[in-house]
Each structure stands twice: as structure tokens, then as C-alpha cells.
Design a protein around this motif. Structure first.
Motif, PDB file in Angstrom:
ATOM      1  N   CYS A   1      38.882 -16.395 -34.180  1.00  0.00           N
ATOM      2  CA  CYS A   1      40.131 -16.395 -34.948  1.00  0.00           C
ATOM      3  C   CYS A   1      41.111 -17.411 -34.367  1.00  0.00           C
ATOM      4  O   CYS A   1      41.259 -17.511 -33.152  1.00  0.00           O
TER       5      CYS A   1
ATOM      6  N   CYS B   1      44.253 -14.739 -32.863  1.00  0.00           N
ATOM      7  CA  CYS B   1      44.000 -13.738 -31.816  1.00  0.00           C
ATOM      8  C   CYS B   1      42.760 -14.055 -30.985  1.00  0.00           C
ATOM      9  O   CYS B   1      42.526 -13.409 -29.972  1.00  0.00           O
TER      10      CYS B   1
ATOM     11  N   CYS C   1      41.112 -14.354 -38.677  1.00  0.00           N
ATOM     12  CA  CYS C   1      40.257 -13.202 -38.976  1.00  0.00           C
ATOM     13  C   CYS C   1      40.963 -12.313 -40.013  1.00  0.00           C
ATOM     14  O   CYS C   1      42.165 -12.477 -40.275  1.00  0.00           O
TER      15      CYS C   1
ATOM     16  N   CYS D   1      44.198 -10.595 -38.784  1.00  0.00           N
ATOM     17  CA  CYS D   1      45.358 -11.475 -38.652  1.00  0.00           C
ATOM     18  C   CYS D   1      45.871 -11.960 -40.010  1.00  0.00           C
ATOM     19  O   CYS D   1      47.044 -12.265 -40.165  1.00  0.00           O
TER      20      CYS D   1
ATOM     21  N   ARG E   1      48.085  -4.339 -33.281  1.00  0.00           N
ATOM     22  CA  ARG E   1      47.496  -4.006 -31.991  1.00  0.00           C
ATOM     23  C   ARG E   1      48.481  -4.496 -30.939  1.00  0.00           C
ATOM     24  O   ARG E   1      49.372  -5.304 -31.237  1.00  0.00           O
TER      25      ARG E   1
HETATM   26 ZN   LIG Z   1      42.717 -12.650 -35.486  1.00  0.00          ZN
END
Ligand SMILES: [Zn+2]
Length: 329
Positions: free
Chosen positions: A122, A125, A153, A156, A165
Motif C-alpha cells: 500500500c 500504510c 489498499c 486506506c 487502526r
Molecule cells: Zn493501506
């Protein structure tokens, strides 16, 4: 016969591997996209123009002129898949319909989404993405101080503000500080941060907290959660204290601690300027920080991705026309 001959040419083409694609930029990317498109056109027996059109449609760009480096890398990943298995050269799958969260956790509609053609990570992240997973790109930021993000991803793209998170909150703080801004968190993010700061006594007992107590901040986080606020601003110095105070929190996962350490490292490098980046050329704001980040001796998942990124703010609630409730006038 013909087919075999072309396949033999492919073996000598030496098309870049997925890891090599990640390191290519600019003209080299364009040139590999051309090479790959022409080679594939030969294999599938279609005009290069047709292959190119299918490629841009699959990646979700208007044309190759409109593609930035991240789009061109995805073009190469798609071409790589098609070249290694010409049977996979099929029209793009219909765009999946994803239900976006509503309210304070909502993110803007992505510019493009698709299934990943190869394994990747990603662009925000750094989590691993498997081939077939949904990935996408956000629209280019309107404010030119921000850098466009790469392929993100699914979490995200859609969920990072609705079901944040701990790492999402840390990334948010990092990119705000990068952009010389206080950190704006919604109620969900405030909730995550408050729990992290209070679930053990380690943050409270840290030197950082003793020197800059976060008690008032905890109250503001609490209020945000109770009132379901769209944005609560955490001042720059307070954000620094939070990152330091959480460093040794025992409840954190390995990935969370690694990310906190990476943020702390870059905050420190922005302060000490170890490579002597010239203020005359880069100023003292985001351009300077981007340069320090890019030239770090100790690369991290943050320095590999760059920034600063616009991670989106909750727009103020819309008031219906003629509605005077909440008006300050
Ligand atoms: Zn991500």
C-alpha cells in the motif's frame, strides 16, 4: 511457428521484475511501457494502439500522457502479468461497487479502483497487497503543497477514517506535521488515540508526558468521542509529545512500535538536518522536510513513500438553505 518465435523474443526482453518496477521513474518507465506494449501486441497479434488502449483502461488513466509515475508502474505490473501469461490479456473487469462509509468517517470517491495484477504494498500504510485485492488511487490533491499518493489498499481507500487502526492515526499525525499543520482527527480517531494513551500507565509516566502533560488533550479527545465531532485539532507540539509518549507503550504491536519509531526518527531529522539541506533552496517548510526525508541515511516505510499526503478532512456539516439553527449571526 510464429507464436514460438515471438515467445523466444520475450525471453530475451528482460522485462523488469515487480521489485525493479518499484525503483523505475520518469523516462525509463515510459520506455518500458512502450517496449512491453509493442512486445505484447506481437504476441497477441493485435495493433499496438489496441493494446495501449486496453492497458490505460485497465489501469484507469485517460491516456499515457495523463499518467504519472505511479500509474506507469501499474501499467508495467499489468504488462508483466499479460506478458508472462498472454491468456490473461482480457478486457478489464467491471469496476467493483464499494459502499463507502457515511458521515465523519467518509473519504472522497477514489479516482480509480482495480484489482491488483501483482503483489505489491500500500502506498500509504505499506501493508502487503495480494494479486486480486482491490487497490485504487485518490484524485490528485487540489492544494499543490501535497504529493499525490500511490496505489492504496482497500482499508486506506475506504475505511481508514471510519475504522481507524492505531497506525492510521500515527500516519495522520505524521503527514500533518510534515505539512506544517496541527493534526485534525475525527471522533473515531480520537477514540483510538485516547484508548492507546490510557490503556496502560506507561505513556503517562513517560518523560515526554511529565514535561508536557496531555491531561487537557485527553479531555478534548473524550469530548470529541462523546459529541461525535468531525475534526478536533491537536497542536503541533502536543502531537510531538504524543508520538514520544507512545514509543514504549507495552500494548502496541510490533508494526505500531516500528511506525512510531520511524515517525520519531524523521521528526528528529527535520530538527537536526543531518545532511545539511539548504534552507536557501528548500525553505523551512514541507519542501525542506521532503528533501530531508528523501535523503535520510536510514530509509523507512515513510521515507520510501514520501509526502506530505492530504489525508482528507471531514467537511463541516452542510446546512440546508434557510436553516438558521446553529447560526452565529
Ligand atoms: Zn493501506
Amino acid at each position: 511457428m510464429t507464436f514460438e518465435a515471438v515467445t523466444l523474443d520475450m525471453a530475451t526482453l528482460d522485462f523488469p521484475m515487480v521489485a525493479e518496477i518499484a525503483a523505475l521513474r520518469g523516462a525509463r518507465l515510459c520506455s518500458w511501457v512502450d517496449t512491453g506494449t509493442e512486445a505484447l501486441a506481437g504476441i497477441v497479434g493485435k495493433p499496438t494502439e489496441r493494446v495501449r488502449a486496453r492497458l490505460t483502461k485497465t489501469v484507469g488513466v485517460k491516456d499515457l500522457q495523463a499518467a504519472d509515475d505511479e500509474d506507469l508502474r501499474e501499467c508495467l505490473r499489468v504488462l508483466r502479468t499479460w506478458l508472462s501469461d498472454p491468456a490473461s490479456y482480457t478486457p478489464p473487469a467491471p469496476k467493483p461497487k464499494v459502499q463507502r462509509p457515511e458521515g465523519i468517517g467518509q473519504l472522497p470517491v477514489p479516482r480509480t479502483v482495480k484489482q491488483a495484477h501483482t503483489e505489491t504494498t500500500c502506498g500509504l500504510c505499506a501493508d502487503p497487497v495480494k494479486a486480486g485485492d482491490l487497490v485504487g488511487r485518490m484524485r490528485d490533491p487540489k492544494d499543490r503543497q501535497f504529493t499525490p499518493m500511490g496505489w492504496l489498499c482497500t482499508h486506506c481507500l475506504y475505511e481508514r477514517r471510519e475504522k481507524p487502526r492505531r497506525r492510521d492515526v500515527v500516519l495522520r499525525i505524521f503527514h500533518h506535521l510534515f505539512a506544517s499543520s496541527a493534526a485534525g482527527l475525527n471522533a473515531h480517531e480520537c477514540d483510538v488515540l485516547r484508548t492507546w494513551l490510557t490503556e496502560t500507565e506507561v505513556p503517562t509516566a513517560s518523560t515526554a508526558w511529565r514535561e508536557d502533560p496531555l491531561d487537557t488533550t485527553l479531555v478534548r479527545l473524550e469530548t470529541s468521542v462523546t459529541e461525535g465531532k468531525g475534526t478536533t485539532w491537536i497542536a503541533v507540539t502536543t502531537a510531538h509529545t504524543i508520538i514520544t509518549a507512545l514509543q514504549d507503550a507495552p500494548g502496541s504491536s510490533e508494526a505500531e512500535t516500528a511506525l512510531l519509531r520511524a515517525v520519531a526518527q524523521h521528526l528528529d531529522e527535520w530538527k537536526t538536518n543531518p545532511r545539511g539541506i539548504e534552507a536557501r533552496r528548500y525553505g523551512t517548510g514541507p519542501r525542506y522536510r521532503a528533501e530531508v526525508l528523501k535523503t535520510t541515511d536510514r530509509p523507512t516505510l515513510l521515507s520510501e513513500r514520501g509526502g506530505p499526503f492530504d489525508l482528507h478532512h471531514t467537511p463541516p456539516p452542510a446546512t440546508e438553505s434557510g436553516d438558521t439553527v446553529g447560526s452565529t449571526g
